[in-house]
Structures are given as structure tokens and as C-alpha cells.
Design a protein around this motif. Sequence first.
Motif, short mmCIF file in Angstrom:
data_model
loop_
_atom_site.label_atom_id
_atom_site.label_comp_id
_atom_site.label_asym_id
_atom_site.label_seq_id
_atom_site.Cartn_x
_atom_site.Cartn_y
_atom_site.Cartn_z
N UNK A 75 19.57 15.23 -7.09
CA UNK A 75 18.96 13.90 -6.99
C UNK A 75 18.63 13.54 -5.54
N UNK A 76 17.95 14.46 -4.87
CA UNK A 76 17.44 14.24 -3.52
C UNK A 76 15.99 14.68 -3.49
N UNK A 77 15.41 14.73 -2.32
CA UNK A 77 14.00 15.09 -2.15
C UNK A 77 13.88 16.43 -1.44
N UNK A 99 17.20 17.81 -10.15
CA UNK A 99 16.37 16.64 -9.85
C UNK A 99 15.99 16.57 -8.37
N UNK A 100 15.48 17.66 -7.86
CA UNK A 100 14.96 17.71 -6.50
C UNK A 100 13.50 18.15 -6.61
N UNK A 101 12.97 18.73 -5.58
CA UNK A 101 11.60 19.24 -5.61
C UNK A 101 11.58 20.71 -5.22
N UNK A 102 12.58 21.45 -5.63
CA UNK A 102 12.71 22.85 -5.25
C UNK A 102 11.71 23.72 -6.00
N UNK A 103 11.25 24.77 -5.34
CA UNK A 103 10.24 25.67 -5.89
C UNK A 103 10.73 27.12 -5.77
N UNK A 104 9.93 28.02 -6.29
CA UNK A 104 10.23 29.44 -6.16
C UNK A 104 10.97 29.99 -7.36
N UNK A 105 11.23 31.30 -7.31
CA UNK A 105 11.86 31.99 -8.45
C UNK A 105 13.37 31.95 -8.40
N UNK A 106 13.96 32.31 -9.53
CA UNK A 106 15.41 32.55 -9.61
C UNK A 106 15.67 33.94 -9.04
N UNK A 107 16.88 34.21 -8.55
CA UNK A 107 17.15 35.52 -7.97
C UNK A 107 17.26 36.61 -9.03
N UNK A 108 16.86 37.81 -8.66
CA UNK A 108 16.99 38.96 -9.55
C UNK A 108 18.46 39.28 -9.80
N UNK A 121 18.05 21.95 -13.16
CA UNK A 121 17.04 21.29 -13.99
C UNK A 121 16.24 20.27 -13.17
N UNK A 122 15.04 20.00 -13.68
CA UNK A 122 14.15 18.98 -13.11
C UNK A 122 13.75 19.29 -11.68
N UNK A 123 13.30 20.50 -11.47
CA UNK A 123 12.71 20.94 -10.22
C UNK A 123 11.33 21.51 -10.54
N UNK A 141 29.93 28.53 -17.66
CA UNK A 141 29.97 27.82 -18.93
C UNK A 141 28.97 26.68 -19.01
N UNK A 142 28.25 26.39 -17.93
CA UNK A 142 27.25 25.33 -17.99
C UNK A 142 26.08 25.72 -17.11
N UNK A 143 24.93 25.90 -17.74
CA UNK A 143 23.72 26.22 -16.99
C UNK A 143 22.59 25.33 -17.51
N UNK A 144 21.88 24.71 -16.58
CA UNK A 144 20.77 23.83 -16.94
C UNK A 144 19.53 24.26 -16.14
N UNK A 145 18.53 24.72 -16.85
CA UNK A 145 17.29 25.18 -16.22
C UNK A 145 16.07 24.43 -16.76
N UNK A 146 16.28 23.46 -17.64
CA UNK A 146 15.15 22.78 -18.27
C UNK A 146 14.34 21.99 -17.24
#
Length: 181
Positions: A75-77, A99-108, A121-123, A141-146
Motif C-alpha cells: 500500500x505504497x507508491x 497494492x503498489x505499482x511494481x512491474x516486471x516478471x516473477x523470478x525463475x 497482489x494489485x501491482x 501457506x499464503x500467496x496472493x498474485x491476483x
Amino acid sequence: LRYMDVGLNQLTGAFPLFRKIESVNFEKNSLTSIDGHYSTMVRSMRRFKGFHNALAGPLPSTWNLPNLIELDLGYNFLTGTIPNDLWNLPSLKTLWLDHCNLTGPLPESSEGTSMHRLWLDSNSLTGTIPVMFGWNWTKLYSVKLQENLLTGSISMEQCDRWKRLGPADVSTGTIDASKAE
């Protein structure tokens, strides 16, 4: 000074460097920046929580915090990509950059093996979810990528490697209610 909690105030400006701090909480303020040396010079750092501020710009590219177990800057910019060093921190259990503005891929892949909670989530993350994404996070046990721009899927085999949250895994104070679903 080893522990600092200045959350839920009306702080503005930059958050200064405390070189020997172990736990910092400056959540829910209006801070616009943090000293970039936190990512490399505060090797005793275990928890760094600064969600719901006005932090802007990219994350530091270098992270050398072997004892860091929790990083919450959601929840930052924030902009730019998630630095590879973050994925390789040996003790990191919680990474919340939602909830930021991050871009790019996930790591291999990742050298880190301790990840329990990962909320991105929410990037504006892009690319295909790598086949081996989080393969060695057997306690996740908790991953959020939506709410990103990711494609692909996570296989059932991968999900089976990730630990299921059970009553023994939850102890008082380990789950931050302000971030819980």
C-alpha cells in the motif's frame, strides 16, 4: 535502540536510518521515503514494516539482510521491479509488496527457502508465472498474485509442495490482523 514502533501517527517526510535497529514499524503514516541504507547496512534487521505510507520510487536494488524475516511495504507508491536480492534472502518468511505499482516478471527461481507468506497482489507484474516459481518454499501457506498482468498457472505438483496452514502454524501475534483477509 533495537525496537521502534511509530505506527498510526501523522509522520511525514523521510524515515531516518537507525543502524542497529532490529524491528521497525512505521505503518499508516504519510512518510514519503526511507533511507536506502536499510537494505544493506542494518544487518541486524529482522522486521521492517512500513505499509500504508506514501513511499514512492523503486525499491533498493541491493538487499543484504541475512536476518530479515518480514518486509511489509504494501500500500505504497513503489515502482520498478522486485530486486532479485529479495528473493534470495535466507531468512525471509513474509514479503508483502501488495497494492503498489511494481512491474516486471516473477523470478525463475529463488535461493531463499523460508518463505511463508507472499503477497504481491494489485501491482502490474507481467510475464508468465515460471514453472519453478517458489519451488523450494516448502513452508509457503499464503500467496496472493491476483490483480496483476501475469499469465500461466501454478501446477498442482507445486501447490502440493507448499505447506498447508494448520492450527500449529498459527500462534498469537504471528498473523497481522490488519493484513488478513
